[in-house]
Design a protein around this motif. Structure first.
Motif, PDB file in Angstrom:
ATOM      1  N   ASP A  52       3.946  11.613   4.057  1.00  0.00           N
ATOM      2  CA  ASP A  52       5.431  11.421   4.405  1.00  0.00           C
ATOM      3  C   ASP A  52       6.294  12.670   3.827  1.00  0.00           C
ATOM      4  OD1 ASP A  52       5.036   9.577   6.036  1.00  0.00           O
ATOM      5  OD2 ASP A  52       5.566   7.946   4.807  1.00  0.00           O
ATOM      6  N   ALA A  53       6.131  12.938   2.392  1.00  0.00           N
ATOM      7  CA  ALA A  53       6.859  14.117   1.422  1.00  0.00           C
ATOM      8  C   ALA A  53       6.557  15.395   1.998  1.00  0.00           C
ATOM      9  CB  ALA A  53       6.331  13.814   0.153  1.00  0.00           C
ATOM     10  N   THR A  54       5.362  15.685   2.349  1.00  0.00           N
ATOM     11  CA  THR A  54       5.032  17.334   2.172  1.00  0.00           C
ATOM     12  C   THR A  54       4.282  17.475   3.561  1.00  0.00           C
ATOM     13  OG1 THR A  54       3.257  17.243   0.685  1.00  0.00           O
ATOM     14  CG2 THR A  54       5.421  17.914  -0.348  1.00  0.00           C
ATOM     15  N   GLY A  55       3.448  16.401   4.157  1.00  0.00           N
ATOM     16  CA  GLY A  55       2.433  16.561   5.248  1.00  0.00           C
ATOM     17  C   GLY A  55       1.339  16.899   4.573  1.00  0.00           C
ATOM     18  N   GLY A  56       0.977  16.750   3.186  1.00  0.00           N
ATOM     19  CA  GLY A  56      -0.348  16.783   2.637  1.00  0.00           C
ATOM     20  C   GLY A  56      -1.108  15.652   2.783  1.00  0.00           C
ATOM     21  N   GLN A  57      -2.242  15.943   2.380  1.00  0.00           N
ATOM     22  CA  GLN A  57      -3.282  14.548   2.442  1.00  0.00           C
ATOM     23  C   GLN A  57      -3.262  13.812   1.107  1.00  0.00           C
ATOM     24  OE1 GLN A  57      -4.805  13.192   5.277  1.00  0.00           O
ATOM     25  NE2 GLN A  57      -3.613  14.740   6.273  1.00  0.00           N
ATOM     26  N   PRO A  58      -3.197  12.450   1.151  1.00  0.00           N
ATOM     27  CA  PRO A  58      -3.166  11.969  -0.102  1.00  0.00           C
ATOM     28  C   PRO A  58      -4.420  11.894  -0.725  1.00  0.00           C
ATOM     29  CG  PRO A  58      -3.172  10.204   1.846  1.00  0.00           C
ATOM     30  CD  PRO A  58      -2.925  11.842   2.400  1.00  0.00           C
ATOM     31  N   LEU A  59      -4.424  11.465  -2.107  1.00  0.00           N
ATOM     32  CA  LEU A  59      -6.049  11.503  -2.658  1.00  0.00           C
ATOM     33  C   LEU A  59      -6.756  10.292  -1.975  1.00  0.00           C
ATOM     34  CD1 LEU A  59      -4.647  11.787  -6.232  1.00  0.00           C
ATOM     35  CD2 LEU A  59      -5.701  13.726  -4.976  1.00  0.00           C
ATOM     36  N   ASP A  60      -8.085  10.770  -1.973  1.00  0.00           N
ATOM     37  CA  ASP A  60      -8.989   9.558  -1.395  1.00  0.00           C
ATOM     38  C   ASP A  60      -9.031   8.415  -2.527  1.00  0.00           C
ATOM     39  OD1 ASP A  60     -10.936  10.354  -3.375  1.00  0.00           O
ATOM     40  OD2 ASP A  60     -11.807  11.980  -2.097  1.00  0.00           O
ATOM     41  N   ALA A  61      -9.694   7.462  -2.165  1.00  0.00           N
ATOM     42  CA  ALA A  61      -9.794   6.052  -2.945  1.00  0.00           C
ATOM     43  C   ALA A  61     -10.609   6.443  -4.124  1.00  0.00           C
ATOM     44  CB  ALA A  61     -10.322   4.894  -2.100  1.00  0.00           C
ATOM     45  N   TRP A  62     -11.689   7.185  -3.991  1.00  0.00           N
ATOM     46  CA  TRP A  62     -12.603   7.550  -5.013  1.00  0.00           C
ATOM     47  C   TRP A  62     -12.087   8.270  -6.166  1.00  0.00           C
ATOM     48  CZ3 TRP A  62     -14.261  11.756  -7.933  1.00  0.00           C
ATOM     49  CH2 TRP A  62     -15.411  11.436  -8.718  1.00  0.00           C
ATOM     50  N   THR A  63     -11.058   9.295  -5.751  1.00  0.00           N
ATOM     51  CA  THR A  63     -10.268   9.987  -6.880  1.00  0.00           C
ATOM     52  C   THR A  63      -9.191   8.942  -7.444  1.00  0.00           C
ATOM     53  OG1 THR A  63     -10.503  11.903  -5.488  1.00  0.00           O
ATOM     54  CG2 THR A  63      -8.775  12.070  -7.138  1.00  0.00           C
ATOM     55  N   VAL A  64      -8.554   8.451  -6.785  1.00  0.00           N
ATOM     56  CA  VAL A  64      -7.599   7.121  -7.431  1.00  0.00           C
ATOM     57  C   VAL A  64      -8.307   6.288  -8.348  1.00  0.00           C
ATOM     58  CG1 VAL A  64      -5.836   5.671  -7.069  1.00  0.00           C
ATOM     59  CG2 VAL A  64      -5.882   7.592  -5.522  1.00  0.00           C
ATOM     60  N   ALA A  65      -9.338   6.008  -8.048  1.00  0.00           N
ATOM     61  CA  ALA A  65     -10.155   4.992  -8.860  1.00  0.00           C
ATOM     62  C   ALA A  65     -10.594   5.816 -10.033  1.00  0.00           C
ATOM     63  CB  ALA A  65     -11.482   4.474  -8.025  1.00  0.00           C
ATOM     64  N   ALA A  66     -11.001   6.813  -9.768  1.00  0.00           N
ATOM     65  CA  ALA A  66     -11.522   7.805 -11.289  1.00  0.00           C
ATOM     66  C   ALA A  66     -10.355   7.942 -12.157  1.00  0.00           C
ATOM     67  CB  ALA A  66     -11.978   9.167 -10.586  1.00  0.00           C
ATOM     68  N   LEU A  67      -9.096   8.426 -11.548  1.00  0.00           N
ATOM     69  CA  LEU A  67      -8.063   8.440 -12.350  1.00  0.00           C
ATOM     70  C   LEU A  67      -7.475   7.372 -13.048  1.00  0.00           C
ATOM     71  CD1 LEU A  67      -6.081  10.815  -9.874  1.00  0.00           C
ATOM     72  CD2 LEU A  67      -6.657  11.617 -11.945  1.00  0.00           C
ATOM     73  N   MET A  68      -7.500   6.214 -12.206  1.00  0.00           N
ATOM     74  CA  MET A  68      -7.141   4.947 -13.122  1.00  0.00           C
ATOM     75  C   MET A  68      -8.204   4.751 -14.190  1.00  0.00           C
ATOM     76  SD  MET A  68      -4.247   3.986 -11.794  1.00  0.00           S
ATOM     77  CE  MET A  68      -3.955   5.320 -12.158  1.00  0.00           C
ATOM     78  N   GLY A  69      -9.633   5.035 -13.867  1.00  0.00           N
ATOM     79  CA  GLY A  69     -10.477   4.953 -14.823  1.00  0.00           C
ATOM     80  C   GLY A  69     -10.090   5.810 -16.161  1.00  0.00           C
ATOM     81  N   GLY A  70      -9.717   7.095 -15.823  1.00  0.00           N
ATOM     82  CA  GLY A  70      -9.243   7.656 -17.126  1.00  0.00           C
ATOM     83  C   GLY A  70      -7.946   7.229 -17.717  1.00  0.00           C
ATOM     84  N   VAL A  71      -7.050   6.503 -17.059  1.00  0.00           N
ATOM     85  CA  VAL A  71      -6.073   5.673 -17.713  1.00  0.00           C
ATOM     86  C   VAL A  71      -6.589   4.636 -18.429  1.00  0.00           C
ATOM     87  CG1 VAL A  71      -3.838   4.351 -17.553  1.00  0.00           C
ATOM     88  CG2 VAL A  71      -4.118   6.406 -16.057  1.00  0.00           C
ATOM     89  N   GLU A  72      -7.450   3.933 -18.280  1.00  0.00           N
ATOM     90  CA  GLU A  72      -8.334   2.934 -18.786  1.00  0.00           C
ATOM     91  C   GLU A  72      -8.697   3.472 -19.963  1.00  0.00           C
ATOM     92  OE1 GLU A  72     -10.856  -1.042 -18.419  1.00  0.00           O
ATOM     93  OE2 GLU A  72     -10.740   0.460 -16.573  1.00  0.00           O
ATOM     94  N   GLY A  73      -9.519   4.536 -19.933  1.00  0.00           N
ATOM     95  CA  GLY A  73     -10.170   5.154 -21.020  1.00  0.00           C
ATOM     96  C   GLY A  73      -9.004   5.729 -22.025  1.00  0.00           C
TER      97      GLY A  73
END
Length: 110
Positions: A52-73
């Motif tokens: 909606d914001a720029t027309g770009g594709q959102p991050l896939d679920a695997w990438t979001v999960a990996a980023l959230m794992g980084g936050v947990e670390g």
């Protein structure tokens, strides 16, 4: 003034001393971790508003999960740093109770 649970500072801890000595390196590591968490939160948040914001594709679920794992670390790292800082500050308090002791002689002849 009466104390009320809603007006108390939830971050204060009555049992710990107000001042202590900790290495500044720990504070720098905490600041770096804060910036990393902030960047990850911005990436995930920006992805949530796509396309909606720029027309770009959102991050896939695997990438979001990996980023959230980084936050947990990073949170685990912050916990380790906090434990080290509290241990250092508490050991400083124990040393401060000894007064001006500079050697192992009995305190009666210090």
């Amino acid at each position: 003034m009466q104390s009320h649970p809603l007006t108390q500072n939830p971050w204060s801890v009555d049992t710990d001393p107000e001042f202590g000595s900790i290495p500044l390196a720990h504070l720098h590591h905490i600041d770096r971790a804060r910036h990393a968490i902030e960047a990850i939160a911005r990436m995930v948040g920006n992805s949530a508003s796509e396309p909606d914001a720029t027309g770009g594709q959102p991050l896939d679920a695997w990438t979001v999960a990996a980023l959230m794992g980084g936050v947990e670390g990073l949170c685990d790292h912050l916990g380790t740093l906090t434990d080290a800082m509290l241990a250092e500050a508490r050991s400083w308090e124990v040393d401060a109770d000894l007064g001006d002791v500079t050697h192992d002689a009995p305190s009666s002849i210090q």
